[in-house]
Each structure stands twice: as structure tokens, then as C-alpha cells.
Design a protein around this motif. Sequence first.
Motif, mmCIF file in Angstrom:
data_model
loop_
_atom_site.group_PDB
_atom_site.id
_atom_site.type_symbol
_atom_site.label_atom_id
_atom_site.label_comp_id
_atom_site.label_asym_id
_atom_site.label_seq_id
_atom_site.Cartn_x
_atom_site.Cartn_y
_atom_site.Cartn_z
ATOM 1 N N GLY A 193 -37.734 66.738 -36.886
ATOM 2 C CA GLY A 193 -38.119 66.440 -35.507
ATOM 3 C C GLY A 193 -37.420 67.403 -34.564
ATOM 4 N N GLY A 194 -37.296 66.977 -33.302
ATOM 5 C CA GLY A 194 -36.579 67.798 -32.324
ATOM 6 C C GLY A 194 -37.462 68.435 -31.270
ATOM 7 N N MET A 195 -38.805 68.262 -31.422
ATOM 8 C CA MET A 195 -39.732 68.793 -30.422
ATOM 9 C C MET A 195 -40.694 67.691 -29.973
ATOM 10 S SD MET A 195 -39.039 72.044 -29.882
ATOM 11 C CE MET A 195 -40.495 72.736 -29.107
ATOM 12 N N SER A 196 -41.191 67.825 -28.742
ATOM 13 C CA SER A 196 -42.193 66.888 -28.262
ATOM 14 C C SER A 196 -43.461 67.012 -29.125
ATOM 15 C CB SER A 196 -42.528 67.186 -26.803
ATOM 16 O OG SER A 196 -43.070 68.493 -26.696
ATOM 17 N N LYS A 197 -44.309 65.998 -29.031
ATOM 18 C CA LYS A 197 -45.541 65.980 -29.840
ATOM 19 C C LYS A 197 -46.376 67.244 -29.662
ATOM 20 C CE LYS A 197 -47.431 61.615 -31.366
ATOM 21 N NZ LYS A 197 -46.489 60.526 -31.186
ATOM 22 N N ASP A 198 -46.440 67.723 -28.412
ATOM 23 C CA ASP A 198 -47.250 68.926 -28.143
ATOM 24 C C ASP A 198 -46.466 70.215 -28.400
ATOM 25 O OD1 ASP A 198 -45.503 69.067 -26.000
ATOM 26 O OD2 ASP A 198 -47.023 68.679 -24.464
ATOM 27 N N MET A 199 -45.270 70.096 -28.895
ATOM 28 C CA MET A 199 -44.407 71.238 -29.239
ATOM 29 C C MET A 199 -44.015 72.080 -28.019
ATOM 30 S SD MET A 199 -43.534 71.324 -32.440
ATOM 31 C CE MET A 199 -43.127 73.013 -32.932
ATOM 32 N N LYS A 200 -44.138 71.497 -26.838
ATOM 33 C CA LYS A 200 -43.848 72.286 -25.638
ATOM 34 C C LYS A 200 -42.385 72.223 -25.230
ATOM 35 C CE LYS A 200 -48.434 72.789 -23.747
ATOM 36 N NZ LYS A 200 -49.466 72.189 -22.908
ATOM 37 N N VAL A 201 -41.743 71.090 -25.483
ATOM 38 C CA VAL A 201 -40.349 70.973 -25.047
ATOM 39 C C VAL A 201 -39.455 70.375 -26.133
ATOM 40 C CG1 VAL A 201 -40.621 70.870 -22.536
ATOM 41 C CG2 VAL A 201 -40.952 68.803 -23.894
ATOM 42 N N PRO A 202 -38.203 70.857 -26.191
ATOM 43 C CA PRO A 202 -37.240 70.236 -27.098
ATOM 44 C C PRO A 202 -37.051 68.778 -26.710
ATOM 45 C CG PRO A 202 -36.358 72.276 -26.189
ATOM 46 C CD PRO A 202 -37.611 71.953 -25.416
ATOM 47 N N LYS A 203 -36.942 67.916 -27.707
ATOM 48 C CA LYS A 203 -36.834 66.487 -27.411
ATOM 49 C C LYS A 203 -36.025 65.804 -28.516
ATOM 50 C CE LYS A 203 -39.638 62.366 -26.566
ATOM 51 N NZ LYS A 203 -40.977 61.785 -26.502
ATOM 52 N N ASP A 204 -35.196 64.860 -28.084
ATOM 53 C CA ASP A 204 -34.468 64.058 -29.059
ATOM 54 C C ASP A 204 -35.439 63.043 -29.638
ATOM 55 O OD1 ASP A 204 -32.800 62.534 -30.587
ATOM 56 O OD2 ASP A 204 -31.519 61.866 -28.924
#
Length: 145
Positions: free
Chosen positions: A81-92
Amino acid sequence: MSIKRSTAPIKFLTIHCAATPEGRANTAAEVTQWDTDRFGQPSYHLVIELSGRLVRTLDDDQIGVHVAKSNTGNIGVCYVGGMSKDMKVPKDTRTLRQKATLRDVVIAYKRKYPGLIVRGHNEWPGVAKACPSFDVNGWLKMEQL
Ligand SMILES: [Zn+2]
């Protein structure tokens, strides 16, 4: 495949994300395959899947490929993991089970290697990456680790 081993003391544990989209259940085997294609060996010592399953991908005395020039004595732990669903932003994107496993790993390694320093990939000097997409220091404090 011959992976270098080292007798150097283990001083660091670095947390990473696989930079995969939220909710996509990539396996540790897949993450390891991507790294092997790219670097000729697994990058990390441990990979944590969405289910919280912990998979060992290198022995502790094997040198990983996860922090430029600082891999000796440095255990790499990666969560899927580590990215938003759309792969646009890093996300926890850590699931509760991934968080619990990561916590167990940190506790076990701190016990095994006294004085161990735990940090995020993004805390290493010169790293201009969001990896692992959360504030490791803040999390360690919150978990009282
Ligand atoms: Zn990383």
C-alpha cells in the motif's frame, strides 16, 4: 541469486511502503518479484500484506536494497500500500492488521537489537520521497514504542 551477507551489527530498522494503491492486495511474493526484476534481489527483509500476514524475504544478516548507500545493518520492512486508490497521492493506507503486525515487528526487533533506531525511509538524509506515507516518529510515539 547470491545475496551479500554482513556481520555488521543491526542498528536501523527502516519502514517502507510498496507504493501500491489503497486496497489492492498485492502479495509479498509480488513485491519481491518486482524488486528482484529491478535490483536482482529482494529489497526488504520483511513484507506485510494487507491481511497483516508477515512474510520474511531476507534473513537479518543479508544486505537489503532499500535505502541508498545505507543498507548494511539496516532492516527493511515494507507494507503493501502507501498510495491513494488513483495513485495520485501518497497515503497511509495501512489496515488495522498491518498496523498491528508492524507494531509487533518493531517490538520484536527492538528487543532483539538493543539501541535499534526505527525510522521511515523519508527520514534518511537526501531522500526526497514520501515513503512510507506516514509519520513514523509520530506513530512510534502514539504506540509508545
Ligand atoms: Zn521506501
